[in-house]
Scaffold this active site. Structure first.
Site, mmCIF file in Angstrom:
data_model
loop_
_atom_site.group_PDB
_atom_site.id
_atom_site.type_symbol
_atom_site.label_atom_id
_atom_site.label_comp_id
_atom_site.label_asym_id
_atom_site.label_seq_id
_atom_site.Cartn_x
_atom_site.Cartn_y
_atom_site.Cartn_z
ATOM 1 N N GLU A 1 -5.223 -24.132 -14.493
ATOM 2 C CA GLU A 1 -4.384 -24.773 -15.504
ATOM 3 C C GLU A 1 -4.866 -24.481 -16.918
ATOM 4 O OE1 GLU A 1 -5.404 -26.171 -12.687
ATOM 5 O OE2 GLU A 1 -3.887 -27.529 -11.857
ATOM 6 N N GLU B 1 -5.015 -28.894 -5.395
ATOM 7 C CA GLU B 1 -5.059 -30.370 -5.405
ATOM 8 C C GLU B 1 -4.466 -30.943 -4.115
ATOM 9 O OE1 GLU B 1 -3.161 -30.275 -9.275
ATOM 10 O OE2 GLU B 1 -4.786 -31.514 -10.087
ATOM 11 N N ALA C 1 1.922 -25.733 -9.223
ATOM 12 C CA ALA C 1 3.241 -26.239 -9.604
ATOM 13 C C ALA C 1 4.051 -25.094 -10.185
ATOM 14 C CB ALA C 1 3.078 -27.360 -10.616
ATOM 15 N N GLY D 1 -1.927 -27.169 -8.512
ATOM 16 C CA GLY D 1 -1.431 -28.216 -7.611
ATOM 17 C C GLY D 1 -1.622 -27.859 -6.145
HETATM 18 N N1 DAK Z 1 4.948 -20.978 -10.605
HETATM 19 C C1 DAK Z 1 6.045 -20.172 -10.588
HETATM 20 N N2 DAK Z 1 6.024 -18.914 -10.102
HETATM 21 C C2 DAK Z 1 4.881 -18.422 -9.647
HETATM 22 C C3 DAK Z 1 3.679 -19.197 -9.632
HETATM 23 C C4 DAK Z 1 3.752 -20.545 -10.148
HETATM 24 N N3 DAK Z 1 2.705 -21.373 -10.135
HETATM 25 N N4 DAK Z 1 2.690 -18.445 -9.116
HETATM 26 C C5 DAK Z 1 3.237 -17.250 -8.804
HETATM 27 N N5 DAK Z 1 4.541 -17.224 -9.104
HETATM 28 C C6 DAK Z 1 5.495 -16.132 -8.936
HETATM 29 C C7 DAK Z 1 5.258 -15.018 -9.923
HETATM 30 O O1 DAK Z 1 5.887 -15.288 -11.154
HETATM 31 C C8 DAK Z 1 5.885 -13.836 -9.207
HETATM 32 O O2 DAK Z 1 7.284 -13.919 -9.340
HETATM 33 P P1 DAK Z 1 8.170 -12.561 -9.612
HETATM 34 O O3 DAK Z 1 7.576 -11.931 -10.820
HETATM 35 O O4 DAK Z 1 7.959 -11.735 -8.369
HETATM 36 O O5 DAK Z 1 9.572 -13.058 -9.767
HETATM 37 C C9 DAK Z 1 5.561 -14.108 -7.737
HETATM 38 O O6 DAK Z 1 5.265 -15.506 -7.662
HETATM 39 C C10 DAK Z 1 4.346 -13.347 -7.263
HETATM 40 O O7 DAK Z 1 3.280 -13.610 -8.162
HETATM 41 P P2 DAK Z 1 2.405 -12.453 -8.844
HETATM 42 O O8 DAK Z 1 3.185 -11.204 -9.025
HETATM 43 O O9 DAK Z 1 1.765 -13.058 -10.050
HETATM 44 O O10 DAK Z 1 1.312 -12.201 -7.689
HETATM 45 P P3 DAK Z 1 -0.172 -11.688 -7.850
HETATM 46 O O11 DAK Z 1 -0.640 -11.463 -6.470
HETATM 47 O O12 DAK Z 1 -0.283 -10.583 -8.840
HETATM 48 O O13 DAK Z 1 -0.972 -12.925 -8.472
HETATM 49 C C11 DAK Z 1 -1.622 -15.276 -8.638
HETATM 50 C C12 DAK Z 1 -1.139 -14.091 -7.724
HETATM 51 C C13 DAK Z 1 -1.622 -16.525 -7.766
HETATM 52 C C14 DAK Z 1 -3.042 -14.964 -9.102
HETATM 53 C C15 DAK Z 1 -0.670 -15.384 -9.850
HETATM 54 O O14 DAK Z 1 0.671 -15.447 -9.357
HETATM 55 C C16 DAK Z 1 -0.940 -16.627 -10.670
HETATM 56 O O15 DAK Z 1 -1.887 -16.651 -11.460
HETATM 57 N N6 DAK Z 1 -0.075 -17.638 -10.522
HETATM 58 C C17 DAK Z 1 -0.133 -18.854 -11.336
HETATM 59 C C18 DAK Z 1 -1.240 -19.745 -10.870
HETATM 60 C C19 DAK Z 1 -1.350 -20.993 -11.738
HETATM 61 O O16 DAK Z 1 -1.545 -20.914 -12.949
HETATM 62 N N7 DAK Z 1 -1.236 -22.174 -11.123
HETATM 63 C C20 DAK Z 1 -1.340 -23.444 -11.783
HETATM 64 C C21 DAK Z 1 0.034 -23.943 -12.183
HETATM 65 S S1 DAK Z 1 -0.060 -25.521 -13.031
HETATM 66 C C22 DAK Z 1 1.127 -33.116 -11.456
HETATM 67 C C23 DAK Z 1 1.079 -32.483 -10.226
HETATM 68 C C24 DAK Z 1 0.719 -31.135 -10.146
HETATM 69 C C25 DAK Z 1 0.474 -30.396 -11.295
HETATM 70 C C26 DAK Z 1 0.524 -31.018 -12.515
HETATM 71 C C27 DAK Z 1 0.875 -32.374 -12.605
HETATM 72 N N8 DAK Z 1 1.490 -34.490 -11.521
HETATM 73 C C28 DAK Z 1 1.715 -35.261 -10.302
HETATM 74 C C29 DAK Z 1 1.529 -35.190 -12.774
HETATM 75 C C30 DAK Z 1 0.117 -29.003 -11.123
HETATM 76 C C31 DAK Z 1 0.074 -28.069 -12.119
HETATM 77 C C32 DAK Z 1 -0.143 -26.665 -11.765
HETATM 78 O O17 DAK Z 1 -0.341 -26.295 -10.633
#
Ligand code: DAK
Length: 257
Positions: free
Chosen positions: A131, A111, A65, A108
């Protein structure tokens, strides 16, 4: 329908959706999820579509997300934005839905893959629930579908460490159907979807429903539901056609009736 955050097309009998926010690794904004639901709705309503493939493209499936969208939200925001409704088309879609996963499928994104019926993974695929690193837990099934598929201990590992697992390990755990070179993931998924889409649609629908029910019902109840669907299919033209075609040594021509 024109979309901004996804690409949607119909190739023969297969609907294809590509998540398309490459600059943020296909982060799942509410708008993107809304479009995904709308595209699935179109496939659902189109009798020409027998199965669908969902992919993030050649490099990444989805990094979860959109964290920028979530960071300042309150619990009331979360509750009232009807996120659950927005995600619902993924699980209510009645036709076979295949995920073609390259690169990260995180949060997400993972998921969503787990909501699909089959998963074809490129050798670059990484599945995880990071998360925990953000001070939250999964919100779209990550704590529930992992244990049902990979067992408690693997589910604990991915949910408590936040570290992703490789495509190969996911395959060993039964989480994905096939691991292929990343260059061909999408094509392999489409090929499989085409094969599935040739099957009788009503039987496909009830088979999908029955397998999903198995995860939620006691055995006797599941068996009874399966039997009812089995009997019901004898009311369809496709059952007569399928069995006659077998006896006449020809391919069945199915109509979804
Ligand atoms: N959100 C926003 N931007 C993101 C992102 C995300 N999840 N993941 C990556 N980006 C963006 C980065 O900020 C970066 O943007 P700029 O700096 O270039 O502007 C760009 O994508 C490239 O990312 P990185 O520079 O970080 O790339 P790397 O290759 O170094 O790293 C990575 C890749 C995937 C390991 C890293 O980007 C990362 O850790 N990303 C976050 C992953 C994460 O924590 N995901 C979980 C998010 S929480 C629900 C439904 C769904 C959900 C909850 C509730 N309901 C129906 C109630 C879901 C929640 C989640 O998914």
């Amino acid at each position: 329908m024109a979309f901004e955050f996804i690409l949607s097309s119909i190739e023969g009998a297969v609907g294809v959706i590509t998540l398309n926010r490459p600059k943020v690794l296909n982060a799942l904004s509410p708008e993107l999820i809304g479009e995904l639901g709308a595209a699935l709705g179109e496939f659902e309503a189109n009798p020409e579509v027998g199965a669908a493939v969902l992919t993030g493209g050649p490099r990444v499936f989805a990094a979860g997300a959109d964290i920028g969208d979530m960071v300042e939200r309150s619990p009331v925001d979360q509750l009232t934005r009807d996120q659950t409704g927005r995600w619902a088309p993924l699980t209510s879609f009645s036709k076979p839905l295949l995920a073609a996963v390259n690169g990260y499928a995180l949060g997400g994104g993972c998921e969503i893959a787990l909501m699909c019926d089959l998963i074809i993974a490129g050798d670059s695929a990484r599945f995880g629930q990071p998360e925990i690193n953000l001070g939250v837990i999964p919100g779209a099934g990550g704590t529930q579908r992992w244990p049902r598929t990979a067992g408690k201990y693997v589910a604990m590992e991915v949910n408590l460490t936040g570290a992703p697992i490789s495509a190969q390990r996911a395959f060993q755990l039964g989480l994905v159907n096939k691991v292929v070179p990343a260059e061909v993931t999408i094509e392999v998924a489409k090929r499989l979807a085409r094969r599935i889409a040739e099957k009788p649609p009503l039987a496909l629908r009830l088979a999908k429903e029955a397998v999903n029910a198995a995860l939620e019902t006691p055995l006797q109840q599941g068996l009874a539901a399966e039997r009812r669907s089995f009997y019901f299919l004898f009311a369809t033209e496709d059952q007569k056609e399928g069995m006659r075609a077998f006896l006449e040594k020809r391919r069945g021509r199915f109509k979804g009736r």
